[in-house]
Scaffold this motif. Structure first.
Motif, PDB file in Angstrom:
ATOM      1  N   ALA A  39       0.844  -1.188   0.000  1.00 24.82           N
ATOM      2  CA  ALA A  39       0.000   0.000   0.000  1.00 24.82           C
ATOM      3  C   ALA A  39       0.884   1.245   0.000  1.00 24.82           C
ATOM      4  O   ALA A  39       2.072   1.187   0.311  1.00 24.82           O
ATOM      5  N   TRP A  40       0.259   2.379  -0.346  1.00 24.16           N
ATOM      6  CA  TRP A  40       0.997   3.638  -0.335  1.00 24.16           C
ATOM      7  C   TRP A  40       1.222   4.097   1.102  1.00 24.16           C
ATOM      8  O   TRP A  40       0.346   3.970   1.954  1.00 24.16           O
ATOM      9  N   SER A  41       2.398   4.632   1.347  1.00 19.88           N
ATOM     10  CA  SER A  41       2.738   5.214   2.648  1.00 19.88           C
ATOM     11  C   SER A  41       3.707   6.355   2.395  1.00 19.88           C
ATOM     12  O   SER A  41       4.245   6.498   1.287  1.00 19.88           O
ATOM     13  N   HIS A  42       3.933   7.173   3.408  1.00 18.88           N
ATOM     14  CA  HIS A  42       4.862   8.293   3.197  1.00 18.88           C
ATOM     15  C   HIS A  42       6.285   7.794   2.962  1.00 18.88           C
ATOM     16  O   HIS A  42       7.076   8.449   2.264  1.00 18.88           O
ATOM     17  N   GLN A  43       6.626   6.589   3.498  1.00 15.91           N
ATOM     18  CA  GLN A  43       7.956   6.031   3.227  1.00 15.91           C
ATOM     19  C   GLN A  43       8.107   5.644   1.759  1.00 15.91           C
ATOM     20  O   GLN A  43       9.171   5.861   1.160  1.00 15.91           O
ATOM     21  N   VAL A  44       7.043   5.075   1.177  1.00 13.78           N
ATOM     22  CA  VAL A  44       7.087   4.688  -0.240  1.00 13.78           C
ATOM     23  C   VAL A  44       7.222   5.935  -1.112  1.00 13.78           C
ATOM     24  O   VAL A  44       8.023   5.970  -2.057  1.00 13.78           O
ATOM     25  N   VAL A  45       6.457   6.974  -0.799  1.00 11.61           N
ATOM     26  CA  VAL A  45       6.537   8.228  -1.559  1.00 11.61           C
ATOM     27  C   VAL A  45       7.930   8.841  -1.420  1.00 11.61           C
ATOM     28  O   VAL A  45       8.516   9.322  -2.401  1.00 11.61           O
ATOM     29  N   HIS A  46       8.483   8.811  -0.207  1.00 12.51           N
ATOM     30  CA  HIS A  46       9.823   9.368   0.029  1.00 12.51           C
ATOM     31  C   HIS A  46      10.883   8.628  -0.795  1.00 12.51           C
ATOM     32  O   HIS A  46      11.769   9.263  -1.385  1.00 12.51           O
ATOM     33  N   SER A  47      10.790   7.310  -0.836  1.00 16.70           N
ATOM     34  CA  SER A  47      11.777   6.537  -1.595  1.00 16.70           C
ATOM     35  C   SER A  47      11.692   6.853  -3.084  1.00 16.70           C
ATOM     36  O   SER A  47      12.719   6.870  -3.776  1.00 16.70           O
TER      37      SER A  47
END
Length: 500
Positions: free
Chosen positions: A197-205
């Motif tokens: 799922a999308w998370s702020h860690q995924v967006v940051h990476s």
């Protein structure tokens, strides 16, 4: 005949040769790892069967097939021995129920572990040599935007690339990483196959991944050893290799650089509330654009959004944080600004800018011209410095040969030191010039984007919008209860506006 079938036939024959034996089962793992028990499904099933009393004796072809980790091997053998279960290693002719078995197991399992460590070292060296040669491995399952092409090289997936571009644009629009993740989740935007799922860690990476500009940084992490298999971030323990233009880019370099600068800017901001002293900066907030842009003209502290409740009516206002926290200790006259009137005044300024009055238009043209001329002038200086660096390198090599031929000559040694110092100073100057050229190029790009945005909205705006404020406004200074000063982004233009 594969290994599993061959082993089954071999041990079935041994059972037939020993009538009083009965086979409890054949447990054989794929050749993944022998240094860790976690991924050995069949081995763990066998140990479970032993604990439940279903196995009395284990036949193993060799000790290296049983385990390649000395500590794990001894722990398991001791546990089985305590339950009266023996392990026979045919190749080494060891029965764990005998007195001398533990010494032999320690010896032979140590050899097996050393073999695994040697193999791991050789594999690691091979991987690092491939990195040095510029060979890039893509993890397509966990990376959005690319897939393996027919030629074996990465190719862009158009639908996924649109998601990547949107993430970068939304971040530059002022959204936080968490807000972007929530938007994508709410719209049902698919993630990469290996991401749940999308998370702020995924967006940051995604925002930090240089592969989206066509480059690749190799050896970001490394495995400590083949036994612990602990993955650590490479902070200089091992060399890293940066490969430019390795594959097609999804994000332009100037956009990627703008995102990096914006990340640095947001990270540099402190918390808005500090009881220990005067607050000068506010922590970045993606919720309200004014949280970081509205500044007190008296003390320079950011304003904060507050809700006033009087006589059963709620009213939204903005107040100086220093005034809220410390009263009149640092800030004496900062006014309270009603949100509706403040937004109306800002909207008036944005509409004035969108209509491109002559003063603002000329200012933008001057900045664009300066930005375009800057990198060209610096390019000439940069080429001259790089040629001089090549000359110094050649002089240094020739002088080094003379120094090696006559080590006692201190004059030559002093000359070599002077060359080295000049070369280092020139290298630093080249790095600074490149950074300055990149900064000017990014400024030019931002100004061009700003002009395009204004051109698209030349008719003005009908209502206040936080995203528009983030795109167009650098800072809003509260002069007094009736006046604000709005500074537009990437320019020296400041527009005074009455709040009423």
């Amino acid at each position: 005949m594969n290994s599993y079938t061959a082993q089954k036939a071999y041990y079935s024959q041994k059972i037939e040769e020993t009538p009083d034996w009965e086979m409890a089962g054949l447990f054989a793992d794929e050749g993944i790892t022998g240094t860790s028990m976690k991924k050995r499904k069949e081995f763990n099933c066998m140990i479970t069967a032993c604990k439940r009393g279903r196995i009395d004796l284990i036949l193993t072809k060799s000790l290296s097939r049983f385990a390649r980790n000395t500590v794990d091997c001894l722990e398991i053998v001791r546990m089985l021995k305590a339950r009266g279960i023996g392990v026979i290693f045919e190749k080494e002719n060891i029965n764990t129920l005998t007195v001398s078995s533990e010494f032999l197991i320690t010896l032979f399992s140590g050899f097996a572990q050393a073999e695994s460590e040697s193999l791991s070292t050789n594999v690691g060296l091979g991987i690092r040599m491939a990195m040095k040669d510029g060979k890039v491995n893509f993890h397509y399952n966990t990376m959005l935007g690319y897939r393996k092409g027919e030629d074996g090289k990465p190719e862009i997936v158009p639908e996924e690339a649109q998601v990547i571009r949107r993430i970068y644009q939304r971040y530059l629009d002022g959204c936080s990483e968490g807000q972007i993740a929530k938007e994508l989740d709410r719209e049902g935007t698919p993630t990469a196959k290996g991401v749940k799922a999308w998370s702020h860690q995924v967006v940051h990476s995604i925002l930090c991944n240089e592969k989206y500009i066509g480059d690749a940084l190799l050896q970001k992490t490394y495995v400590t050893d083949c036994i612990n298999k602990q993955v650590k971030k490479n902070n200089g323990e091992l060399p890293q290799y940066y490969i430019e233009n390795n594959h097609p880019a999804i994000i332009p370099r100037n956009i990627y650089q703008q995102v990096r600068e914006e990340m640095t800017r947001r990270a540099s901001k402190r918390k808005v509330m500090q009881k220990s002293g005067k607050t000068e900066q506010g922590k970045y907030s993606g919720k309200y654009a004014l949280s970081e842009k509205l500044i007190c003209g008296e003390c320079g502290t950011p304003y904060k959004r507050c809700t006033w409740a009087r006589n059963g009516e709620k009213r939204i206002v903005w107040r100086c944080i220093s005034r809220l926290e410390f009263g009149k200790k640092y800030c004496h006259e900062s006014p309270t600004m009603p949100e509706d009137k403040l937004q109306s005044a800002i909207l008036t300024v944005l509409n004035r800018a969108a209509r491109q009055n002559s003063e603002f238009h000329d200012e933008v043209l001057d900045i664009v011209c300066a930005a375009k001329c800057g990198p060209q002038d610096s390019t000439v200086d940069l080429l001259a410095m790089e040629r001089r660096l090549e000359e110094l390198t050649e002089q240094q090599n020739r002088l080094l040969d003379r120094v090696l031929a006559n080590m006692a000559d201190t004059t030559l040694t002093d000359q070599l030191k002077e060359l080295a110092d000049e070369k280092q100073a020139l290298t630093d100057a080249i790095s600074a010039a490149k950074a300055d050229a990149l900064r000017k190029a990014n400024q030019e790009s931002r100004v061009e984007e700003f002009r395009e945005f204004i051109a698209q909205n030349s008719q003005g705006f009908t209502q206040y919008d936080d995203e528009v404020v983030r795109k167009m406004v650098e800072r809003i200074t509260v002069i007094d209860a009736e006046t604000i000063l709005v500074r537009l982004r990437d320019s020296d233009v400041e527009i005074e506006q009455t709040v009423c």
